[in-house]
Design a protein around this motif. Structure first.
Motif, PDB file in Angstrom:
ATOM      1  N   LYS A  10       0.832  -1.203   0.000  1.00  0.00           N
ATOM      2  CA  LYS A  10       0.000   0.000   0.000  1.00  0.00           C
ATOM      3  C   LYS A  10       0.867   1.253   0.000  1.00  0.00           C
ATOM      4  CE  LYS A  10      -4.248  -1.682   2.019  1.00  0.00           C
ATOM      5  NZ  LYS A  10      -5.245  -1.538   3.065  1.00  0.00           N
ATOM      6  N   TYR A  11       1.994   1.206   0.718  1.00  0.00           N
ATOM      7  CA  TYR A  11       2.903   2.342   0.775  1.00  0.00           C
ATOM      8  C   TYR A  11       3.519   2.619  -0.602  1.00  0.00           C
ATOM      9  CZ  TYR A  11       6.827   5.283   2.212  1.00  0.00           C
ATOM     10  OH  TYR A  11       7.715   6.309   2.330  1.00  0.00           O
ATOM     11  N   LYS A  12       3.861   1.572  -1.331  1.00  0.00           N
ATOM     12  CA  LYS A  12       4.457   1.747  -2.657  1.00  0.00           C
ATOM     13  C   LYS A  12       3.444   2.284  -3.663  1.00  0.00           C
ATOM     14  CE  LYS A  12       7.919  -1.885  -2.274  1.00  0.00           C
ATOM     15  NZ  LYS A  12       8.333  -3.210  -2.735  1.00  0.00           N
ATOM     16  N   ASN A  13       2.199   1.838  -3.573  1.00  0.00           N
ATOM     17  CA  ASN A  13       1.175   2.223  -4.545  1.00  0.00           C
ATOM     18  C   ASN A  13       0.476   3.528  -4.216  1.00  0.00           C
ATOM     19  OD1 ASN A  13       1.712  -0.105  -5.933  1.00  0.00           O
ATOM     20  ND2 ASN A  13       0.059  -1.258  -4.951  1.00  0.00           N
ATOM     21  N   SER A  14       0.731   4.096  -3.050  1.00  0.00           N
ATOM     22  CA  SER A  14       0.004   5.263  -2.582  1.00  0.00           C
ATOM     23  C   SER A  14       0.902   6.493  -2.576  1.00  0.00           C
ATOM     24  CB  SER A  14      -0.513   4.973  -1.173  1.00  0.00           C
ATOM     25  OG  SER A  14      -0.938   6.118  -0.532  1.00  0.00           O
ATOM     26  N   ASN A  15       0.258   7.654  -2.596  1.00  0.00           N
ATOM     27  CA  ASN A  15       0.981   8.900  -2.391  1.00  0.00           C
ATOM     28  C   ASN A  15       1.438   8.926  -0.932  1.00  0.00           C
ATOM     29  OD1 ASN A  15       1.803  11.550  -1.983  1.00  0.00           O
ATOM     30  ND2 ASN A  15       0.213  12.375  -3.334  1.00  0.00           N
ATOM     31  N   LYS A  16       2.668   9.294  -0.694  1.00  0.00           N
ATOM     32  CA  LYS A  16       3.257   9.182   0.650  1.00  0.00           C
ATOM     33  C   LYS A  16       2.553  10.071   1.666  1.00  0.00           C
ATOM     34  CE  LYS A  16       6.128   6.510  -1.395  1.00  0.00           C
ATOM     35  NZ  LYS A  16       5.407   5.635  -2.240  1.00  0.00           N
ATOM     36  N   LEU A  17       2.187  11.295   1.282  1.00  0.00           N
ATOM     37  CA  LEU A  17       1.504  12.193   2.206  1.00  0.00           C
ATOM     38  C   LEU A  17       0.141  11.635   2.597  1.00  0.00           C
ATOM     39  CD1 LEU A  17       1.280  14.915   3.689  1.00  0.00           C
ATOM     40  CD2 LEU A  17       0.294  15.838   1.586  1.00  0.00           C
ATOM     41  N   PHE A  18      -0.621  11.164   1.620  1.00  0.00           N
ATOM     42  CA  PHE A  18      -1.935  10.604   1.913  1.00  0.00           C
ATOM     43  C   PHE A  18      -1.815   9.342   2.769  1.00  0.00           C
ATOM     44  CE2 PHE A  18      -3.303  12.672  -2.233  1.00  0.00           C
ATOM     45  CZ  PHE A  18      -3.896  13.740  -1.580  1.00  0.00           C
ATOM     46  N   PHE A  19      -0.818   8.537   2.503  1.00  0.00           N
ATOM     47  CA  PHE A  19      -0.615   7.316   3.277  1.00  0.00           C
ATOM     48  C   PHE A  19      -0.304   7.652   4.739  1.00  0.00           C
ATOM     49  CE2 PHE A  19       2.072   3.920   4.952  1.00  0.00           C
ATOM     50  CZ  PHE A  19       1.242   2.829   4.747  1.00  0.00           C
ATOM     51  N   VAL A  20       0.583   8.621   4.957  1.00  0.00           N
ATOM     52  CA  VAL A  20       0.943   9.006   6.325  1.00  0.00           C
ATOM     53  C   VAL A  20      -0.255   9.595   7.055  1.00  0.00           C
ATOM     54  CG1 VAL A  20       2.354  10.625   7.666  1.00  0.00           C
ATOM     55  CG2 VAL A  20       3.400   9.306   5.842  1.00  0.00           C
ATOM     56  N   LEU A  21      -1.053  10.412   6.381  1.00  0.00           N
ATOM     57  CA  LEU A  21      -2.246  10.979   7.014  1.00  0.00           C
ATOM     58  C   LEU A  21      -3.261   9.899   7.365  1.00  0.00           C
ATOM     59  CD1 LEU A  21      -2.848  14.227   4.939  1.00  0.00           C
ATOM     60  CD2 LEU A  21      -2.197  14.054   7.342  1.00  0.00           C
ATOM     61  N   ARG A  22      -3.459   8.929   6.459  1.00  0.00           N
ATOM     62  CA  ARG A  22      -4.392   7.832   6.756  1.00  0.00           C
ATOM     63  C   ARG A  22      -3.933   7.026   7.956  1.00  0.00           C
ATOM     64  NH1 ARG A  22      -4.848   5.623   1.155  1.00  0.00           N
ATOM     65  NH2 ARG A  22      -3.646   3.949   2.070  1.00  0.00           N
ATOM     66  N   GLN A  72      -8.616   9.204   2.186  1.00  0.00           N
ATOM     67  CA  GLN A  72      -8.654   8.173   1.145  1.00  0.00           C
ATOM     68  C   GLN A  72      -9.515   8.629  -0.040  1.00  0.00           C
ATOM     69  OE1 GLN A  72      -9.691   4.394   2.756  1.00  0.00           O
ATOM     70  NE2 GLN A  72      -9.199   3.289   0.888  1.00  0.00           N
ATOM     71  N   LEU A  73     -10.614   9.342   0.240  1.00  0.00           N
ATOM     72  CA  LEU A  73     -11.448   9.880  -0.837  1.00  0.00           C
ATOM     73  C   LEU A  73     -10.682  10.897  -1.670  1.00  0.00           C
ATOM     74  CD1 LEU A  73     -14.967  10.538   0.699  1.00  0.00           C
ATOM     75  CD2 LEU A  73     -14.449   9.244  -1.341  1.00  0.00           C
ATOM     76  N   VAL A  74      -9.985  11.805  -0.998  1.00  0.00           N
ATOM     77  CA  VAL A  74      -9.213  12.821  -1.719  1.00  0.00           C
ATOM     78  C   VAL A  74      -8.124  12.162  -2.557  1.00  0.00           C
ATOM     79  CG1 VAL A  74      -7.619  14.766  -1.410  1.00  0.00           C
ATOM     80  CG2 VAL A  74      -9.719  14.670  -0.089  1.00  0.00           C
ATOM     81  N   GLU A  75      -7.476  11.154  -1.989  1.00  0.00           N
ATOM     82  CA  GLU A  75      -6.442  10.442  -2.739  1.00  0.00           C
ATOM     83  C   GLU A  75      -7.024   9.774  -3.989  1.00  0.00           C
ATOM     84  OE1 GLU A  75      -2.978   7.086  -2.085  1.00  0.00           O
ATOM     85  OE2 GLU A  75      -4.597   7.262  -0.616  1.00  0.00           O
ATOM     86  N   GLN A  76      -8.194   9.154  -3.850  1.00  0.00           N
ATOM     87  CA  GLN A  76      -8.821   8.520  -5.009  1.00  0.00           C
ATOM     88  C   GLN A  76      -9.221   9.560  -6.043  1.00  0.00           C
ATOM     89  OE1 GLN A  76     -12.081   6.050  -3.890  1.00  0.00           O
ATOM     90  NE2 GLN A  76     -10.774   4.407  -3.151  1.00  0.00           N
ATOM     91  N   PHE A  77      -9.680  10.714  -5.594  1.00  0.00           N
ATOM     92  CA  PHE A  77     -10.086  11.767  -6.518  1.00  0.00           C
ATOM     93  C   PHE A  77      -8.887  12.342  -7.264  1.00  0.00           C
ATOM     94  CE2 PHE A  77     -11.297  16.147  -7.562  1.00  0.00           C
ATOM     95  CZ  PHE A  77     -12.431  15.890  -8.308  1.00  0.00           C
ATOM     96  N   VAL A  78      -7.778  12.547  -6.539  1.00  0.00           N
ATOM     97  CA  VAL A  78      -6.581  13.126  -7.149  1.00  0.00           C
ATOM     98  C   VAL A  78      -5.934  12.154  -8.131  1.00  0.00           C
ATOM     99  CG1 VAL A  78      -4.214  13.875  -6.623  1.00  0.00           C
ATOM    100  CG2 VAL A  78      -6.120  14.751  -5.284  1.00  0.00           C
ATOM    101  N   THR A  79      -5.846  10.881  -7.753  1.00  0.00           N
ATOM    102  CA  THR A  79      -5.194   9.895  -8.616  1.00  0.00           C
ATOM    103  C   THR A  79      -6.134   9.293  -9.662  1.00  0.00           C
ATOM    104  OG1 THR A  79      -5.628   8.119  -7.034  1.00  0.00           O
ATOM    105  CG2 THR A  79      -3.503   9.272  -6.859  1.00  0.00           C
TER     106      THR A  79
END
Length: 105
Positions: A10-22, A72-79
Motif C-alpha cells: 500500500k505504501y508503494k502504490n500510494s501517495n506518501k503524504l496521503f498514506f501518512v495521514l491515513r 482516502q477519498l481525496v487520494e482517489q479523486f486526485v489519482t
C-alpha cells in the motif's frame, strides 16, 4: 508477516503524504476506541466514573475515522482511481453525521 507485506505494498502504490495521514488518523481512531473500552469497563465496575467523558472520546474516534476515510477519498479523486468511491463517500458522510450527533446529544 503478511500484514507487513500488505502495508509495504500500500505504501508503494500510494501517495506518501496521503498514506501518512491515513495511518495517523487510523492510529488516533484506535487510541480513542481503546480509551472508550477502558472507560466503559471501569464504568461497569465502579459507579463514580463520569458519563460525559466517553461521548467526547466517541466523537474523537468517529472524527478520526471519518478523516481517515476523507483522506482516502481525496487520494482517489486526485489519482483518478474510482474504485468503491461512492461507498466510501457515503460512509464518510455517515461517520461525520454520527460524530456530530454524538457530540450534540
Amino acid at each position: 508477516m503478511k500484514l507487513g507485506s500488505q502495508l509495504r505494498e500500500k505504501y508503494k502504490n500510494s501517495n506518501k503524504l496521503f498514506f501518512v495521514l491515513r495511518v495517523l488518523f487510523s492510529i488516533f481512531a484506535i487510541y480513542f476506541s481503546i480509551q472508550v473500552i477502558f472507560i466503559s469497563i471501569f464504568g461497569l465496575v465502579s459507579s463514580d466514573t463520569s458519563t460525559d467523558f466517553p461521548d467526547l472520546l466517541l466523537f474523537g474516534m468517529l472524527v478520526s475515522l471519518g478523516l481517515s476515510f476523507a483522506v482516502q477519498l481525496v487520494e482517489q479523486f486526485v489519482t483518478k482511481k474510482r474504485g468503491y468511491f461512492t461507498g466510501l463517500l457515503i460512509t464518510t458522510i455517515f461517520l461525520f453525521g454520527v460524530s456530530v450527533f454524538v457530540l450534540w446529544v
